[in-house]
Design a protein around this motif. Structure first.
Motif, PDB file in Angstrom:
ATOM      1  N   VAL A  51       4.310  -9.183  10.999  1.00 15.29           N
ATOM      2  CA  VAL A  51       4.747  -7.952  11.665  1.00 15.29           C
ATOM      3  C   VAL A  51       5.760  -7.265  10.760  1.00 15.29           C
ATOM      4  CG1 VAL A  51       5.712  -6.910  13.736  1.00 15.29           C
ATOM      5  CG2 VAL A  51       4.408  -9.049  13.914  1.00 15.29           C
ATOM      6  N   MET A  52       5.329  -6.158  10.147  1.00 18.29           N
ATOM      7  CA  MET A  52       6.179  -5.451   9.205  1.00 18.29           C
ATOM      8  C   MET A  52       6.248  -3.971   9.585  1.00 18.29           C
ATOM      9  SD  MET A  52       7.023  -8.084   7.430  1.00 18.29           S
ATOM     10  CE  MET A  52       7.918  -7.385   6.045  1.00 18.29           C
ATOM     11  N   ASN A  53       6.755  -3.134   8.662  1.00 19.56           N
ATOM     12  CA  ASN A  53       6.871  -1.694   8.930  1.00 19.56           C
ATOM     13  C   ASN A  53       5.804  -0.869   8.231  1.00 19.56           C
ATOM     14  OD1 ASN A  53      10.127  -2.642   8.771  1.00 19.56           O
ATOM     15  ND2 ASN A  53       9.520  -1.422  10.551  1.00 19.56           N
ATOM     16  N   THR A  54       5.174  -1.432   7.171  1.00 19.81           N
ATOM     17  CA  THR A  54       4.167  -0.690   6.420  1.00 19.81           C
ATOM     18  C   THR A  54       2.978  -1.595   6.101  1.00 19.81           C
ATOM     19  OG1 THR A  54       5.039  -1.265   4.232  1.00 19.81           O
ATOM     20  CG2 THR A  54       5.992   0.684   5.315  1.00 19.81           C
ATOM     21  N   GLN A  55       1.849  -0.976   5.800  1.00 22.84           N
ATOM     22  CA  GLN A  55       0.652  -1.730   5.441  1.00 22.84           C
ATOM     23  C   GLN A  55       0.846  -2.486   4.130  1.00 22.84           C
ATOM     24  OE1 GLN A  55      -2.050  -1.976   7.497  1.00 22.84           O
ATOM     25  NE2 GLN A  55      -2.715  -3.572   6.094  1.00 22.84           N
ATOM     26  N   SER A  56       1.572  -1.892   3.206  1.00 22.62           N
ATOM     27  CA  SER A  56       1.794  -2.578   1.920  1.00 22.62           C
ATOM     28  C   SER A  56       2.616  -3.853   2.108  1.00 22.62           C
ATOM     29  CB  SER A  56       2.478  -1.636   0.924  1.00 22.62           C
ATOM     30  OG  SER A  56       3.762  -1.247   1.392  1.00 22.62           O
ATOM     31  N   GLU A  57       3.542  -3.844   3.072  1.00 24.17           N
ATOM     32  CA  GLU A  57       4.329  -5.049   3.347  1.00 24.17           C
ATOM     33  C   GLU A  57       3.448  -6.139   3.960  1.00 24.17           C
ATOM     34  OE1 GLU A  57       8.695  -2.965   4.203  1.00 24.17           O
ATOM     35  OE2 GLU A  57       7.245  -3.199   5.822  1.00 24.17           O
ATOM     36  N   ILE A  58       2.471  -5.737   4.758  1.00 22.23           N
ATOM     37  CA  ILE A  58       1.511  -6.699   5.313  1.00 22.23           C
ATOM     38  C   ILE A  58       0.688  -7.328   4.184  1.00 22.23           C
ATOM     39  CG2 ILE A  58      -0.577  -6.949   6.717  1.00 22.23           C
ATOM     40  CD1 ILE A  58       1.854  -6.697   8.449  1.00 22.23           C
ATOM     41  N   GLN A  59       0.225  -6.497   3.265  1.00 27.50           N
ATOM     42  CA  GLN A  59      -0.561  -6.999   2.138  1.00 27.50           C
ATOM     43  C   GLN A  59       0.256  -7.977   1.289  1.00 27.50           C
ATOM     44  OE1 GLN A  59      -1.688  -3.289   0.338  1.00 27.50           O
ATOM     45  NE2 GLN A  59      -3.347  -2.907   1.798  1.00 27.50           N
ATOM     46  N   LYS A  60       1.530  -7.664   1.097  1.00 26.35           N
ATOM     47  CA  LYS A  60       2.422  -8.560   0.337  1.00 26.35           C
ATOM     48  C   LYS A  60       2.574  -9.905   1.069  1.00 26.35           C
ATOM     49  CE  LYS A  60       5.640  -9.454  -2.843  1.00 26.35           C
ATOM     50  NZ  LYS A  60       6.314 -10.666  -2.319  1.00 26.35           N
ATOM     51  N   ALA A  61       2.655  -9.867   2.404  1.00 27.51           N
ATOM     52  CA  ALA A  61       2.773 -11.112   3.170  1.00 27.51           C
ATOM     53  C   ALA A  61       1.534 -11.987   2.972  1.00 27.51           C
ATOM     54  CB  ALA A  61       2.975 -10.799   4.648  1.00 27.51           C
ATOM     55  N   PHE A  62       0.357 -11.377   2.985  1.00 27.47           N
ATOM     56  CA  PHE A  62      -0.874 -12.138   2.766  1.00 27.47           C
ATOM     57  C   PHE A  62      -0.888 -12.766   1.376  1.00 27.47           C
ATOM     58  CE2 PHE A  62      -2.810 -10.085   6.489  1.00 27.47           C
ATOM     59  CZ  PHE A  62      -3.535 -11.162   6.997  1.00 27.47           C
ATOM     60  N   VAL A  63      -0.485 -11.994   0.366  1.00 31.26           N
ATOM     61  CA  VAL A  63      -0.460 -12.525  -0.999  1.00 31.26           C
ATOM     62  C   VAL A  63       0.516 -13.694  -1.089  1.00 31.26           C
ATOM     63  CG1 VAL A  63       0.187 -12.015  -3.379  1.00 31.26           C
ATOM     64  CG2 VAL A  63      -1.182 -10.369  -2.076  1.00 31.26           C
TER      65      VAL A  63
END
Length: 289
Positions: free
Chosen positions: A261-273
């Motif tokens: 649960v983040m604020n932006t889609q790019s932060e979500i992608q970083k979490a997956f990586v």
């Protein structure tokens, strides 16, 4: 609640019936917040109730990640063990609570520790503001004896967070809020201040009664409107038990993908990586401090 300090009863603006789904390794749960009927209620993202014979849920919730929010696990019956990917673990017994700040990342499991009797508990997900989403993870474990209660006139209030009649709960919250386990005997009444501007709801888990004048029944969440206090009453025929949950809204964008649960889609992608490359949880973090 001190007499004369509150004048505006919060109305029940919405009633959400829990949805029966499965999670983890096929564990049956009842979800109220976090469904199409109520996607979230800032700062709350999800509320699940688990109530089943222990032998039916032994598969539990194997390893899974979290980032960007907090979880609160409340046990009423049975025991649940949590253990993360670097060996930190604990057991929450009947009446106990675990508050976990996932922050920048936790990979953990939650597994039943009993095979007889019932397993009854809840898990609440609480969002974190942007400034705290990448803080060091932290655990707060409290057993039943650590949770103070107020017993008066047929009402028992277990105060996990916030204050009731001068008694304050032990959970330290990053975002202001309250969390209480409220039990009314037959013919009893309850009142609690809830600051103006906070979002809040009651989740009925046993019995029935009137909450802010609205009839409440099991597996239903009653969402409060504006005001400064809430009330509950019971008839002479049946008692009532509910979780009272309220907190200050964060007011930021919410981008959620499963356990991130983040604020932006790019932060979500970083979490997956970070999860896929084994960098989500830092083994150097002291989660108990």
């Amino acid at each position: 609640m001190a007499v004369g300090t509150s004048t505006d009863l919060r109305p029940v603006q919405r009633v959400v019936r829990g949805t029966h789904v499965s999670d983890g390794a096929g564990v049956p749960i009842c979800r109220s917040v976090g469904t199409p009927a109520l996607r979230n209620l800032d700062p709350y993202l999800m509320l699940d109730e688990l109530k089943a014979p222990a032998h039916m849920v032994t598969a539990g919730f194997p390893d899974h990640p979290h980032r960007g929010f907090e979880t609160c696990s409340i046990m009423l019956e049975g025991k649940m063990e949590h253990e993360d990917s670097v060996g930190n673990k604990g057991v929450i017994g009947p009446g106990g609570v675990q508050w976990m700040t996932a922050g920048r990342g936790i990979v953990h499991s939650e597994m039943p520790k009993v095979t007889e009797g019932n397993l009854w508990g809840f898990q609440l997900w609480i969002n974190l503001p942007k400034k705290d989403k990448m803080v060091k993870p932290r655990y707060q474990d409290y057993q039943a004896a650590d949770i103070p209660s107020v017993d008066q006139d047929g009402v028992t209030v277990r105060v996990m967070a916030g204050s009731h009649k001068g008694t304050t709960g032990p959970i330290v919250m990053r975002n202001p809020g309250l969390l209480m386990d409220v039990m009314l005997c037959k013919g009893a009444s309850f009142s609690q201040d809830v600051p103006r501007g906070w979002n809040g709801f009651a989740y009925v888990c046993a019995g029935s009664g009137r909450i802010c004048g609205h009839q409440g029944s099991c597996e239903h969440a009653l969402v409060f409107g504006p005001g400064d206090h809430v009330t509950a009453t019971t008839s002479d025929e049946e008692g009532l038990r509910f979780l009272l949950i309220a907190g200050q809204p964060i007011g930021e964008p919410v981008v959620q993908y499963g356990p991130f649960v983040m604020n932006t889609q790019s932060e979500i992608q970083k979490a997956f990586v970070d999860f896929q490359t084994g960098r989500l949880q830092n083994p150097e973090d002291d989660v108990w401090a």
